[in-house]
Enzyme design. Sequence first.
Site, PDB file in Angstrom:
ATOM      1  N   ASN A  10      12.737  47.940 -12.422  1.00  0.00           N
ATOM      2  CA  ASN A  10      12.163  46.842 -13.199  1.00  0.00           C
ATOM      3  C   ASN A  10      12.351  47.196 -14.676  1.00  0.00           C
ATOM      4  O   ASN A  10      11.666  48.066 -15.191  1.00  0.00           O
ATOM      5  CB  ASN A  10      10.671  46.723 -12.834  1.00  0.00           C
ATOM      6  CG  ASN A  10       9.921  45.751 -13.729  1.00  0.00           C
ATOM      7  OD1 ASN A  10      10.520  44.995 -14.493  1.00  0.00           O
ATOM      8  ND2 ASN A  10       8.595  45.774 -13.630  1.00  0.00           N
ATOM      9  N   LYS A  12      11.656  45.473 -17.204  1.00  0.00           N
ATOM     10  CA  LYS A  12      10.632  44.892 -18.088  1.00  0.00           C
ATOM     11  C   LYS A  12      11.307  44.257 -19.320  1.00  0.00           C
ATOM     12  O   LYS A  12      12.400  43.719 -19.206  1.00  0.00           O
ATOM     13  CB  LYS A  12       9.584  45.948 -18.451  1.00  0.00           C
ATOM     14  CG  LYS A  12       9.016  46.631 -17.192  1.00  0.00           C
ATOM     15  CD  LYS A  12       7.811  47.452 -17.453  1.00  0.00           C
ATOM     16  CE  LYS A  12       7.319  48.050 -16.147  1.00  0.00           C
ATOM     17  NZ  LYS A  12       6.070  48.786 -16.292  1.00  0.00           N
ATOM     18  N   GLU A  95       1.244  43.659 -15.425  1.00  0.00           N
ATOM     19  CA  GLU A  95       1.454  43.286 -16.837  1.00  0.00           C
ATOM     20  C   GLU A  95       1.437  41.761 -16.991  1.00  0.00           C
ATOM     21  O   GLU A  95       0.987  41.244 -18.009  1.00  0.00           O
ATOM     22  CB  GLU A  95       2.767  43.907 -17.345  1.00  0.00           C
ATOM     23  CG  GLU A  95       2.588  45.408 -17.563  1.00  0.00           C
ATOM     24  CD  GLU A  95       3.859  46.224 -17.445  1.00  0.00           C
ATOM     25  OE1 GLU A  95       4.960  45.655 -17.400  1.00  0.00           O
ATOM     26  OE2 GLU A  95       3.736  47.464 -17.372  1.00  0.00           O
ATOM     27  N   GLY A 171       3.447  53.676 -16.232  1.00  0.00           N
ATOM     28  CA  GLY A 171       3.864  54.143 -17.561  1.00  0.00           C
ATOM     29  C   GLY A 171       3.016  55.272 -18.131  1.00  0.00           C
ATOM     30  O   GLY A 171       3.087  55.564 -19.312  1.00  0.00           O
TER      31      GLY A 171
HETATM   32  P1  PGA Z   1       6.685  52.828 -14.526  1.00  0.00           P
HETATM   33  O1  PGA Z   1       6.473  51.278 -14.221  1.00  0.00           O
HETATM   34  O2  PGA Z   1       7.660  53.355 -13.520  1.00  0.00           O
HETATM   35  O3  PGA Z   1       7.227  52.860 -15.930  1.00  0.00           O
HETATM   36  O4  PGA Z   1       5.338  53.484 -14.408  1.00  0.00           O
HETATM   37  C1  PGA Z   1       6.433  50.821 -12.886  1.00  0.00           C
HETATM   38  C2  PGA Z   1       6.237  49.337 -12.857  1.00  0.00           C
HETATM   39  O5  PGA Z   1       5.454  48.816 -13.666  1.00  0.00           O
HETATM   40  O6  PGA Z   1       6.856  48.646 -12.022  1.00  0.00           O
END
Ligand code: PGA
Length: 256
Positions: A10, A12, A95, A171
Amino acid sequence: MAERPYIVGNWKMNGTRAMLSQARAIDRAAQNLMKVEVALAPPYTLIHPVHREAEQIGVGAQDCHAGNEGAHTGDISAGMVADAGAKFVILGHSERRQDHGESNALVSVKGAAALEAGMRVILCVGESEETRDAGKAENFVTRQLKASIPESLDNPEESLTVAYEPIWAIGTGRTPTVDDIGAMHRAIRATLVERFGEEGGAQVRILYGGSVNPDNARELLAADEVGGALVGGASLTAESFLGIVIAAAELQDQPA
Ligand code: PGA
C-alpha cells in the site's frame, strides 16, 4: 500460512512516475516467486501506469467512492479505478476512517460498489491502542468487520480479503506478539465462518498489516491464520518489499 500467501503493498500518498521503476522491479522478481501472490496499491495517479508495467503482480486502488458517477468533485468511482486497471480496492483503512470520518456503513457501501465494478475488496479492520489496553480489541474488531462487509457479498472466496491492522502498529515499528496476532486472526476467522458458513468463511485470506518489514516478516507471517501481509512503508522500495515476498516464499517451502 494459507495455500498461497498474498503480499500487498500500500503506497499510500507516495509515488510519482519516478517510482515506476520500483513497480517494474517488483513485477519482474514476482515472476520468479510464483508461490506468492503479489500486488501493489499505488495512488490513483499511478494505477494505470503500474497496470501497464505489470505482467505478474495485481494492481489495486486504496479507496473508491460509493457512487457510480456524478457531481462529487475530487472523488473517484469504483468503475473508474477498474477502468484504469485496478483489480481490487483497499477499503476501510484506518487512515481513511480517521482522516475522512469513514463509518463502517460507508465502508460497506463502498465495498458493494467495488464488487459491482468487478473488483475484489481488501477490507481493513483494527483497534486503537486504547481499545487494546482496555481488553476489548477482539470484540471491537469483530464488530467492525461484521458491519463493514458489503451486504451483497456472497462469494467471499473470490472477492474478499480481510486485513487486520492494529492502528497502533501502523508506521510505528511496533507489532503485536505472534500470539496476539494468532488470537485476533482466529476471532476474525470465526466471524467469517459465522457470516459465510464453514466453506466460504474458511477460504478468505486474512492478512496482517502494521510495521511489517523484511526482518520481522518471517515471524509475523508464520502466526496462526495469517494468509499474507498488507505492507505500507516497506513497500516503497523494491528491495524491502521483495524481502517480505521472499520471506513468504521461503515459509511456503518449509514443511508444515
Ligand atoms: P506500515 O503500514 O507497514 O507502514 O505500518 C501498513 C498499512 O497501513 O497498511
